[in-house]
Design a protein around this motif. Structure first.
Motif, PDB file in Angstrom:
ATOM      1  N   THR A  14      -5.025   7.310 -17.130  1.00  0.00           N
ATOM      2  CA  THR A  14      -4.218   7.783 -16.002  1.00  0.00           C
ATOM      3  C   THR A  14      -5.112   8.121 -14.819  1.00  0.00           C
ATOM      4  O   THR A  14      -4.860   7.700 -13.689  1.00  0.00           O
ATOM      5  N   ARG A  15      -6.158   8.872 -15.072  1.00  0.00           N
ATOM      6  CA  ARG A  15      -7.066   9.257 -13.981  1.00  0.00           C
ATOM      7  C   ARG A  15      -7.737   8.029 -13.369  1.00  0.00           C
ATOM      8  O   ARG A  15      -7.805   7.889 -12.146  1.00  0.00           O
ATOM      9  N   ARG A  18      -5.225   6.083 -11.304  1.00  0.00           N
ATOM     10  CA  ARG A  18      -4.870   6.842 -10.091  1.00  0.00           C
ATOM     11  C   ARG A  18      -5.979   6.734  -9.060  1.00  0.00           C
ATOM     12  O   ARG A  18      -5.727   6.438  -7.881  1.00  0.00           O
ATOM     13  N   TYR A  23      -4.814   7.192  -5.035  1.00  0.00           N
ATOM     14  CA  TYR A  23      -3.797   8.241  -5.012  1.00  0.00           C
ATOM     15  C   TYR A  23      -4.399   9.595  -5.344  1.00  0.00           C
ATOM     16  O   TYR A  23      -5.258   9.688  -6.223  1.00  0.00           O
ATOM     17  N   GLN A  25      -3.458  13.358  -6.972  1.00  0.00           N
ATOM     18  CA  GLN A  25      -2.503  13.755  -8.008  1.00  0.00           C
ATOM     19  C   GLN A  25      -1.136  14.016  -7.380  1.00  0.00           C
ATOM     20  O   GLN A  25      -0.099  13.653  -7.941  1.00  0.00           O
ATOM     21  N   LEU A  28       0.591  10.658  -6.571  1.00  0.00           N
ATOM     22  CA  LEU A  28       1.090  10.038  -7.789  1.00  0.00           C
ATOM     23  C   LEU A  28       2.328  10.769  -8.294  1.00  0.00           C
ATOM     24  O   LEU A  28       3.326  10.142  -8.664  1.00  0.00           O
ATOM     25  N   CYS A  32       6.095   9.241  -8.810  1.00  0.00           N
ATOM     26  CA  CYS A  32       6.710   9.211 -10.140  1.00  0.00           C
ATOM     27  C   CYS A  32       7.903  10.154 -10.274  1.00  0.00           C
ATOM     28  O   CYS A  32       8.619  10.100 -11.276  1.00  0.00           O
ATOM     29  N   ILE A  39       0.972  16.144 -13.648  1.00  0.00           N
ATOM     30  CA  ILE A  39       0.004  15.039 -13.599  1.00  0.00           C
ATOM     31  C   ILE A  39      -1.380  15.555 -13.996  1.00  0.00           C
ATOM     32  O   ILE A  39      -2.084  14.923 -14.786  1.00  0.00           O
ATOM     33  N   GLU A  43      -3.769  14.372 -17.119  1.00  0.00           N
ATOM     34  CA  GLU A  43      -5.151  13.916 -16.928  1.00  0.00           C
ATOM     35  C   GLU A  43      -6.167  14.770 -17.687  1.00  0.00           C
ATOM     36  O   GLU A  43      -7.278  14.310 -17.944  1.00  0.00           O
ATOM     37  N   LEU A  57       5.009   6.320 -15.479  1.00  0.00           N
ATOM     38  CA  LEU A  57       3.596   6.166 -15.088  1.00  0.00           C
ATOM     39  C   LEU A  57       3.212   4.684 -15.034  1.00  0.00           C
ATOM     40  O   LEU A  57       2.564   4.241 -14.078  1.00  0.00           O
ATOM     41  N   PHE A  61       1.888   2.514 -11.747  1.00  0.00           N
ATOM     42  CA  PHE A  61       0.594   1.834 -11.720  1.00  0.00           C
ATOM     43  C   PHE A  61       0.728   0.313 -11.728  1.00  0.00           C
ATOM     44  O   PHE A  61      -0.274  -0.398 -11.643  1.00  0.00           O
TER      45      PHE A  61
END
Length: 72
Positions: A14-15, A18, A23, A25, A28, A32, A39, A43, A57, A61
């Motif tokens: 995820t991190r 992103r 993005y 947090q 993002l 979402c 978020i 992470e 998510l 992405f």
């Protein structure tokens, strides 16, 4: 794979995704429909997210749920 290991893998992916998209947090989270602190918890590997959250998510992405849960 243990539950915690899967959470850590999701956290890492995820991190990385992103950051690669540029993005924050907050950005993002807005994209979402989630809260910024949620978020951050994902992470850090603190949350055991739902399938719906994984799907949201992945959509944000432009990837798939299996990709989010795969080692790179």
């Amino acid at each position: 794979m243990s539950k915690k290991a899967l959470q850590i893998l999701l956290a890492k992916n995820t991190r990385a995704l992103r950051v690669s998209l540029g993005y924050s947090q907050e950005q993002l989270a807005h994209h979402c429909g989630l809260h910024r602190t949620y978020i951050g918890s994902i992470e850090r590997g603190e949350k055991n997210v739902t399938l719906n959250t994984l799907y949201v998510l992945a959509q944000a992405f432009g990837t798939t749920v299996p990709e989010l849960l795969s080692e790179k």
